[in-house]
Structure formats: C-alpha cells, structure tokens
Design an enzyme around this catalytic site. Structure first.
Site, short mmCIF file in Angstrom:
data_model
loop_
_atom_site.label_atom_id
_atom_site.label_comp_id
_atom_site.label_asym_id
_atom_site.label_seq_id
_atom_site.Cartn_x
_atom_site.Cartn_y
_atom_site.Cartn_z
CD GLU A 62 -1.45 -2.43 1.76
OE1 GLU A 62 -2.24 -3.38 1.86
OE2 GLU A 62 -0.24 -2.52 2.10
N PRO A 267 11.37 -14.78 0.94
CG PRO A 267 12.11 -15.90 2.83
CD PRO A 267 12.61 -15.18 1.62
NE ARG A 268 3.90 -9.53 1.53
CZ ARG A 268 3.66 -8.58 0.64
NH1 ARG A 268 4.34 -8.56 -0.50
NH2 ARG A 268 2.75 -7.67 0.85
N GLY A 310 13.08 -4.24 0.23
CA GLY A 310 13.05 -3.17 -0.75
C GLY A 310 13.73 -3.49 -2.06
CG ASN A 335 1.89 -5.92 -6.88
OD1 ASN A 335 1.23 -6.09 -7.89
ND2 ASN A 335 2.67 -4.86 -6.71
CB ILE A 337 1.53 -4.92 -10.75
CG1 ILE A 337 0.03 -5.27 -10.80
CG2 ILE A 337 1.81 -3.70 -11.61
CD1 ILE A 337 -0.88 -4.23 -10.19
#
Length: 435
Positions: A62, A267-268, A310, A335, A337
């Site tokens: 977000e 990993p997330r 990042g 995501n 995208i």
C-alpha cells in the site's frame, strides 16, 4: 448499529493490556515495532503547522501504491504537511525509503475511541485517504464526527473478504456509509463495496500499475544478474509464505530442473528469513544469503536466499521467470504487477483471490500462467527454460499488459480534486461564519 460498534469497542478494550507485549514480541525480529509505541495509543509529538493531508498505507504494498497520490498532493498543496501512517514496521521503513523528509510518518493508533480522538485532535487532517481495504469502525466514525472527509482509494475487496464483511454487516454497513467517497480498482470491487453500503463507488483502476520501477532498481537487477551468473537460468520465488518454501523444495527434489538453474527464494516477511535459512540447511540445500555480500554465486549453489528488504523489483528484473508467492497455499497471493512491469513471465498458484482481476487479465493476455500446485510450478518453470521463444513472448505480453492498465492515478486525481476543493470551500465558509 451503534450498539454493534459499542460491543466491538468493548471487546477490543479487553485486548489493550496485551498489545504492548505483542509489539515487544514482534520487535524481536523487527525492531521498528518497539519504536514510538505511544503513537499506537494516540500520543504524538510535534504539532504540524498548516494544512495536513493524511494518507494511510498499512504495509509495504500500500505504501508503494500511495506514491502517485503523494506526488499529486505535493504538487497541488506544496505548503501542506503530508502525513503517512502505517501499521507494520516494513511499511514504515518503505515510506522512509520512498519519501524521506517529504512526508511526516506515524503509526495509526489502535481502533479505540480515546486513541483515535487523540489522533484527530493532534493532526486535524483536512482530508484522509485510506489505501485498499484498511477500514476500522471507530476510525471512520470519528473521522466523520471531526469533519474530516475520508476517502477509500485504490479500493479492493475480494469475494473472500466480502463474505467476512457480510457476516458483520451491522459494523460494515454504517462504516462504509460514512466514507466521503470510494474509488475502486475494478468494477467487481466496486460492486461488492456498493452492496455492503459504500456510497456510489467509482472505478479508477489500480494505482500499482502507475508505480514506476526506479532506475536504481533496474541497475541493481543487472548487478544481480552478473553476480548470479549471466548465462545461468534464473528464477525467483517471491513473497513466499509459511509452508510454501517447503512445498517448492519438495517439488524440486522430486524433479530437479535441467541446466543447473538458480532459484532466488524471497520470503514475504523479514522475520522468516532465519526460518527459511534453517529449512535450507536442514535439507542440505547449498545456498547463499543476499546479505552476505556481492561475491559471485558458485555454480554448485542452487539457491540464493533473498534476505533483503526493498529489492523485490530488482530480483524480478534479474529473473527469467517469476513465481508470485502466497498463492500455493490459501493466502490469496501478492502483487504480480512488478514482474509484469519489468517484462518477466509470471507464474501464480491456484489461490490468487486478493489479485483476482489482475491475475485473470494477465493470464488472458498471455503474460502469466496459473499452476495447480508446487509440482506443476516446477514443471512450468522447466518448460519455460526450455522454450526461450515462449519466454520472450510472455515478457512482451507482460509489458504490453502493464502499459495498457496505466492511468489510474490520473483518473483518481480527476475525481478527487473537485471534492477536495469543495470541502476546502465549505471549511472556509464555516470559519468565516464563526468569525
């Protein structure tokens, strides 16, 4: 309706004593959770001068999606303070990286009336913008009572999430009805939000298509490619969630890929980096950490553990194929995208309900493939490595699909700008009447 919110508040207040302990516990792996804890309860320092516009971006995705809105607010109101709030430590770190001192950052308080009132009394925002679906009953009610118009932008609501809202319609319907406006990502999102009580949602598209990949990330991706092996097949399994890494490693053990490809496993959540490292060690999988430095990856190493924050866009830019995690198990996916933006063919598992529209569109456009399970994932990666022509075609389709869906930021701003101007005019008239 107000009884439901009162009951919600009463139940929430019972959890208050445990919340500082929870923050301290989470801070073992992410120290950011142990900072500015008072803000979580509505205690802030330094009253901002002038007009304040407030953007709430709960976490990393977000916060990145907020970039076009931050840019337009800065251009339209150069003397205003932009306040960016978060709930997660990674979101706050991302905001600092992206915007630096151009915004003021703070934690959003817990949804208790005393804390939320302190937030509005302290910052007195002229307007607020909530990204995606981070809605809280007391926050929305007190925003309306304080005269702050609150807009839900880049809104998405999967059918999976909508079912949960329907079960608590006595809370959801008045909450959504108090919003000043709703700008949804898709017609399906708008329809579900309208059904639940949102006031005339419009469709502006997904802001994430308008987020530009910084040149520095592309340069870093090129550096990764050199370090990982310029001619070595490379694929990334990104934003993986608990349990998915084991499924992928099991499938690879059953069907090793030909050509000695390198897997970059990302990993997330940063608190799981050590857990995944232990998993690789326990299975005897040779791996190196991204954090270990910039040395070339030896040919006998099969996995790079992407234990950095990042840099996901750079991993995507370096890869020949990208798998988007959170989709092998029922997490709803993450995501896709970013890999589309850099022209990397995308694979996604069966559970992509959080990004259903974008996933279906990318598949229809030939930019992505859906796989049924981890075994099918490994088979699809192998097939794409063996077919460079198909990879190139998917990469071109990915870029075209991404370009086709840009423009959400401009549509959102065209809708927001007159509403903000109307509110400013109304506020000026009210002040003049009082004077």
């Amino acid at each position: 309706m107000e009884f439901a919110r009162a009951l919600y508040t009463t139940l929430g207040s019972l959890l208050l004593p445990a919340l500082p302990l929870r923050l301290w516990w989470r801070g073992r792996h992410e120290p950011g959770y142990r900072r500015q804890i008072g803000e979580r309860f509505g205690r802030y320092r330094g009253v901002p001068g002038g007009t304040v516009y407030w953007i709430h971006a709960v976490s990393v995705g977000e916060t990145r999606a907020a970039t076009p809105l931050v840019q337009r607010l800065r251009a339209a109101y150069p003397s205003a303070t932009l306040l960016l709030t978060h709930m997660t430590a990674t979101g706050r770190e991302t905001g600092q990286t992206l915007f630096g001192d151009h915004v003021r950052q703070a934690w959003l308080p817990y949804d208790m009336p005393f804390a939320v009132r302190r937030f509005f009394d302290h910052f007195r925002p002229a307007a607020g913008f909530i990204l995606e679906t981070e809605l809280w009953p007391n926050l929305v009610a007190i925003a309306q009572a304080s005269g702050t118009p609150l807009f839900l932008v880049n809104a998405r609501l999967s059918e999976h999430s909508a079912r949960g809202y329907r079960r608590f319609g006595c809370l959801a319907r008045p909450m959504l009805g108090r919003l000043a406006g709703v700008a949804a990502q898709s017609a399906a999102d708008a329809g579900r939000l309208a059904e639940l009580g949102a006031p005339q949602p419009i469709v502006t598209g997904n802001l994430k298509f308008d987020v530009t990949i910084p040149p520095a990330m592309l340069e870093l991706g090129a550096g990764f490619r050199t370090r990982f092996g310029p001619s070595r097949p490379l694929w990334v399994a990104a934003s993986t969630r608990d349990g998915e890494e084991a499924l992928i490693l099991d499938a690879l053990a059953k069907r090793p890929l030909e050509g000695n490809p390198l897997l970059v496993l990302v990993p997330r959540h940063p608190q799981r980096f050590a857990t995944v490292a232990d998993l690789l060690s326990a299975r005897g999988v040779p791996f190196v950490r991204r954090s270990a430095g910039g040395a070339a990856v030896p040919a006998d190493v099969g996995v790079v553990l992407g234990d950095s924050m990042g840099e996901l866009a750079a991993y995507y830019a370096a890869a020949d194929v990208a798998f988007v995690g959170g989709s092998l198990l029922r997490f709803g996916a993450h995501n896709l995208i970013e890999p589309l933006a850099v022209g990397t063919p995308v694979l996604v598992g069966p559970h992509a309900f959080n990004f259903a529209e974008a996933t279906a569109g990318a598949i229809d456009a030939g930019a992505a493939l859906r796989v049924a399970d981890a075994d099918a994932l490994i088979a699809a990666v192998g097939e794409l490595f063996e077919d460079p022509g198909r990879r190139r075609a998917m990469g071109l389709a990915a870029r075209a699909f991404h370009a086709q869906h840009q423009g959400a930021a401009e549509r959102l701003w065209e809708w927001l700008q007159p509403r903000l101007a109307a509110h400013e005019e109304g506020a000026s008239l009210s002040r003049a009447a009082r004077d």
